[in-house]
Design an enzyme around this catalytic site. Structure first.
Site, PDB file in Angstrom:
ATOM      1  N   CYS A 272      31.063  45.315  33.068  1.00  0.00           N
ATOM      2  CA  CYS A 272      29.836  44.758  32.471  1.00  0.00           C
ATOM      3  C   CYS A 272      28.617  45.642  32.709  1.00  0.00           C
ATOM      4  O   CYS A 272      27.858  45.939  31.786  1.00  0.00           O
ATOM      5  CB  CYS A 272      29.595  43.343  32.994  1.00  0.00           C
ATOM      6  SG  CYS A 272      29.323  43.204  34.780  1.00  0.00           S
ATOM      7  N   HIS A 332      27.529  39.467  36.948  1.00  0.00           N
ATOM      8  CA  HIS A 332      27.749  39.824  35.543  1.00  0.00           C
ATOM      9  C   HIS A 332      26.406  40.140  34.888  1.00  0.00           C
ATOM     10  O   HIS A 332      25.361  39.621  35.293  1.00  0.00           O
ATOM     11  CB  HIS A 332      28.428  38.663  34.811  1.00  0.00           C
ATOM     12  CG  HIS A 332      28.915  39.007  33.437  1.00  0.00           C
ATOM     13  ND1 HIS A 332      29.818  40.014  33.183  1.00  0.00           N
ATOM     14  CD2 HIS A 332      28.604  38.473  32.207  1.00  0.00           C
ATOM     15  CE1 HIS A 332      30.077  40.075  31.890  1.00  0.00           C
ATOM     16  NE2 HIS A 332      29.336  39.167  31.266  1.00  0.00           N
ATOM     17  N   HIS A 344      28.101  41.898  25.737  1.00  0.00           N
ATOM     18  CA  HIS A 344      28.525  42.174  27.110  1.00  0.00           C
ATOM     19  C   HIS A 344      29.995  42.570  27.133  1.00  0.00           C
ATOM     20  O   HIS A 344      30.734  42.359  26.162  1.00  0.00           O
ATOM     21  CB  HIS A 344      28.286  40.944  27.998  1.00  0.00           C
ATOM     22  CG  HIS A 344      29.002  39.693  27.552  1.00  0.00           C
ATOM     23  ND1 HIS A 344      29.671  38.864  28.412  1.00  0.00           N
ATOM     24  CD2 HIS A 344      29.169  39.126  26.317  1.00  0.00           C
ATOM     25  CE1 HIS A 344      30.189  37.842  27.761  1.00  0.00           C
ATOM     26  NE2 HIS A 344      29.893  37.972  26.483  1.00  0.00           N
TER      27      HIS A 344
END
Length: 396
Positions: A272, A332, A344
């Site tokens: 990520c 994240h 993402h």
């Protein structure tokens, strides 16, 4: 009675001596920890492995660091409080490197590990032409530091060691940047033999050009040809960057479907934060490596799910909120692209929505949303603007 009195005195002295040693040991550890907290709080980007070892000859400081100022501060503090010691700290780069304490990545993607072995965790990646600092060697592995300051191990076959002068000479050569998502260097203009693969952001020295191709040279001396339509002269690319919200979104969408890879920062696979880092790098800005580091860059925009405050390019962070007994944990990150959506890397690069009525509604990430930060257009010591601050890639 006199005999037992002597024994008692000896035992008392031994106990006091042990307590005194333990007290000094505790103080020494406290001083080391205080310096570490000030100068090297994040071991991912700073090496300060120092400890005190006691023997009959007294205290010895052992370990290693790539932060001479931090070591100087520690010794200054110990001198100030009168704690005697022998200095056996190794300041990196290691002398065994013989002046070759910089290098260039020679593979399309170098896989950097947490330990000097192939089976170790993939910590991060560095793409072709990335300049790195080299701190030490262990077997066939080098401990290096990337431009975003990340520390990791790389196999010797993935970099070319250089002196400062040699790297400066490379810096002054004309170069190209590969702008396609993925491609190859070929051995000839019409040849199908491949010299190497390439990923977006690869940097190569260019030794000439034809109508449809660039002739290129790798840091390790290999040569080949790259199609012009897939690359740009580095300085021209840098000069045409508009670094806008729309360019960030456009770049992010070229990476749609790239698979998730823990530790990845390239178009072969990315995690990520490797994804957000790559988006910004391809727009001329180096941001910190991990989500838990990126969250400290830029300026805060939102922490209450007021997504109407966000602009395209803002970074959204997700994880576990702080409680009375546990600290916040950022796990994240994604990038806002407008229309209540963010892009993402999750299983693969994908677009998700904060809109409960959307087909791509992401309830899971909405529930663990923490905050959003804006890095575009910000002046921040955690950010490196290639146009102004990053001289490694500058060329004539």
């Amino acid at each position: 009675m006199h005999y037992f009195s002597k024994i008692l005195i000896i035992l008392l002295l031994l106990v006091l001596g042990c307590n005194s040693k333990e007290g000094v040991n505790e103080n020494l550890e406290a001083y080391i920890e205080a310096i570490k907290k000030e100068h090297a709080p994040d071991k991912r980007v700073a090496l300060f492995n120092i400890e005190g070892k006691h023997s009959a000859d007294g205290w010895t400081l052992i370990g290693e660091s790539n932060l001479p100022d931090a070591v100087f501060a520690l010794k200054g503090k110990l001198n100030e409080v009168g704690l005697a010691y022998t200095d056996s700290i190794k300041i990196l780069p290691d002398a065994s490197l013989k002046g070759k304490h910089v290098a260039l990545v020679t593979n399309s993607v170098a896989n950097l590990r947490s330990e000097p072995k192939h089976s170790a965790e993939l910590s991060t990646q560095a793409t072709l032409g990335t300049p790195v600092k080299v701190w030490k060697k262990e077997g066939g592995w080098y401990y290096i530091q990337t431009p975003d300051k990340y520390l990791a191990w790389v196999n010797s076959g993935e970099i070319s060691l250089m002196t400062d002068a040699e790297q400066e000479a490379w810096t002054n050569q004309k170069k190209i940047i590969y702008t396609n998502t993925y491609g190859h260097v070929f051995s000839g203009i019409d040849a199908q033999t491949r010299v190497s693969d390439l990923v977006a952001g690869s940097i190569l020295e260019t030794t000439g050009e034809g109508m449809d191709f660039y002739t290129v040279r790798f840091p390790d001396g290999r040569e080949g040809f790259v199609k012009k339509e897939e690359a740009s002269p580095y300085n021209s690319w840098l000069g045409t960057l508009d670094r806008s919200q729309e360019s960030l979104v456009a770049t992010s969408k070229t990476l749609m479907g790239v698979p998730y890879l823990w530790g990845g920062t390239s178009t072969k696979g990315m995690d990520c934060s490797g994804f957000t880092k790559t988006i910004y790098f391809l727009n001329g800005l180096i941001i910190p490596r991990d989500a838990s580091q990126q969250v400290h860059a830029g300026v805060p925009i939102d922490s209450t799910k007021s997504f109407d405050q966000l602009q395209k390019g803002d970074l959204l962070f997700f994880g576990r909120k702080a409680t009375d007994s546990t600290a916040e944990k950022v796990v994240h990150v994604g990038m806002w692209i407008g229309n209540n959506e963010f892009i993402h890397a999750s299983d693969r690069v994908r677009i998700s929505s904060m809109d409960k009525d959307a087909e791509n509604y992401d309830e899971y990430n909405l529930n663990r949303y923490l905050r959003s930060k804006r890095v575009l257009g910000q002046e921040d010591e955690a950010l490196i603007n290639l146009e102004r601050n990053y001289t490694f890639y500058n060329s004539n």
